[in-house]
Design a protein around this motif. Structure first.
Motif, mmCIF file in Angstrom:
data_model
loop_
_atom_site.group_PDB
_atom_site.id
_atom_site.type_symbol
_atom_site.label_atom_id
_atom_site.label_comp_id
_atom_site.label_asym_id
_atom_site.label_seq_id
_atom_site.Cartn_x
_atom_site.Cartn_y
_atom_site.Cartn_z
ATOM 1 N N LYS A 49 0.845 -1.186 0.000
ATOM 2 C CA LYS A 49 0.000 0.000 0.000
ATOM 3 C C LYS A 49 0.888 1.247 0.000
ATOM 4 O O LYS A 49 1.910 1.278 0.674
ATOM 5 C CB LYS A 49 -0.871 -0.033 1.265
ATOM 6 N N GLN A 50 0.449 2.267 -0.744
ATOM 7 C CA GLN A 50 1.206 3.513 -0.729
ATOM 8 C C GLN A 50 0.759 4.376 0.442
ATOM 9 O O GLN A 50 -0.427 4.633 0.621
ATOM 10 C CB GLN A 50 1.006 4.267 -2.045
ATOM 11 N N TRP A 51 1.731 4.833 1.244
ATOM 12 C CA TRP A 51 1.395 5.587 2.457
ATOM 13 C C TRP A 51 1.753 7.055 2.381
ATOM 14 O O TRP A 51 1.315 7.846 3.227
ATOM 15 C CB TRP A 51 2.084 4.950 3.666
ATOM 16 N N GLN B 198 3.514 10.368 -0.359
ATOM 17 C CA GLN B 198 4.102 10.817 -1.609
ATOM 18 C C GLN B 198 4.669 12.203 -1.360
ATOM 19 O O GLN B 198 4.109 12.962 -0.562
ATOM 20 C CB GLN B 198 3.007 10.885 -2.673
ATOM 21 N N VAL C 182 4.873 12.381 5.323
ATOM 22 C CA VAL C 182 3.459 12.084 5.117
ATOM 23 C C VAL C 182 3.145 10.665 5.594
ATOM 24 O O VAL C 182 2.175 10.431 6.331
ATOM 25 C CB VAL C 182 3.094 12.245 3.615
ATOM 26 N N LEU D 264 3.339 10.298 9.530
ATOM 27 C CA LEU D 264 2.185 10.854 10.248
ATOM 28 C C LEU D 264 0.957 9.959 10.069
ATOM 29 O O LEU D 264 0.203 9.715 11.011
ATOM 30 C CB LEU D 264 1.902 12.276 9.766
#
Lengths: 250, 250
Positions: B217-219, B221, B237, B240
């Protein structure tokens, strides 16, 4: 700091005169030399830190220009214009007008390399702006008179180009022309549970995140302190992406 | 501009003295009144345009502070610190230290509304910074001495907090502790064909876009002018978002 080789200082004096500043200006010459040194030419003494500083000087000069010359513009309208004025495109145009490339020291590997040329000119222009700010009496006194005519031209051009001034409108025209449908905007307030993943890529200072959807696909995302500002940023991203997609394909 | 009601001007004079400026400072009082007027109290004469201006003044003050006090820091390290210094969180802290809320005119609907309180304080603080800049002799002369101690405290705190200073490191610790695996960074150069969709949400001025992936999963960018800078932003990003996800669940 060591003094510069005479031929380098002569060249830099020429540049300062081209900028319209008096030949006897008390420029910090070693600092100007640094501003016109690419990291490929010197990993330590180069323009990177000055570019960081100049970025902020330029933003202030552009803000002052817009605040003074557009007394009736809203914060959102000024923000859109400011984004244009501080863009790499405009910076590179300014740098090219003074043939900054001639003065920029590059590492051998980049000397015949055109990739990234505009980035380098834009970065060096920012660094140059920092040197003018730092050489002058710590105010915009030397920056503003020289920079303002360029800002004025760029702002006027941006206003005449409906795409640059109003990306939402331009995007609407583009999608109507090519796919006969209008883009869909989804706006979230950062911090709302529904904003969840959307907020992850937003500027963390901004309150709203907007997305542009068309035909089941997200084409742009942007953030801003108002819904309108966030939508304009998202529309700009979507417009540039879609224009390439729809108009430049053979 | 009309002069202010005496009780308002007296209150504002008090505030200026709290900031440590001389009581007889030639402040533009109607402008200060405007800086401390929320759009809900007056749709025309409010702080929005001044906030736009103050945003740029603050960025320059923070850049100058970092450039002067961190002579050995790289552009990337200074950028990370500058993001902290100009954040709404720091701005609201500064505003709260002077009890700015007491001076801020609000519409009736917001008077007992705590939502968005910190945003309002941060915005009014930015507008106040613009007024000090505009009232002084068009330089940072009145802004820097007052603001610098706050910037110094914030920068020191940020440096002591490893999460704020080095999000990549903090993210690594977090993921090792909770999911026993390291995040994966994917970095693209904007303009590369492979960057395609990644670039769409990036700051268009930046050259690199980084993504943080964990467990498919992308968390996060982020973008920046160097790979390192883009990774730090993306890591921030992701840190957090993941900290909320992993540590705050009951």
């Amino acid at each position: 700091m060591p003094s510069l080789p005479p031929h380098r200082e002569n060249a830099l004096r020429q540049l300062i005169q081209k900028l319209g500043l008096p030949a006897n200006s008390s420029i910090n010459w070693p600092l100007l030399d640094q501003a016109l040194t690419h990291p490929s030419a010197d990993t330590a003494h180069n323009y990177e830190r000055l570019e960081f500083y100049g970025d902020a000087v330029l933003k202030l000069a552009a803000s002052r220009f817009l605040y003074e010359h557009y007394p009736d513009a809203s914060e959102g309208d000024m923000s859109v214009l400011r984004d244009v004025l501080v863009s790499d495109r405009i910076l590179a145009e300014i740098g090219d007008r003074y043939n900054l490339e001639r003065y920029l020291l590059l590492g051998k590997s980049l000397m015949h390399d055109q990739t990234g040329r505009l980035d380098r000119i834009a970065e060096a222009t920012e660094a140059l702006i920092a040197v003018l700010y730092l050489s002058g009496p710590h105010s915009l006194q030397w920056v503003q008179p020289w920079l303002e005519p360029h800002l004025q031209t760029a702002a006027q051009t941006a206003q005449q180009d409906p795409a640059q001034h109003n990306y939402k409108g331009a995007l609407q025209e583009l999608t109507q022309k090519h796919v006969q449908t209008l883009p869909d905007y989804r706006v979230f307030e950062v911090g709302e549970p529904s904003a969840g993943k959307q907020a992850a890529t937003a500027n963390l200072r901004d309150r709203f995140v907007a997305e542009v959807w068309l035909q089941g696909k997200q084409w742009g995302q942007g953030s801003g302190n108002s819904k309108k500002a966030a939508e304009q940023v998202a529309a700009k991203v979507a417009f540039l992406a879609l224009r390439d997609e729809l108009e430049e394909k053979p």
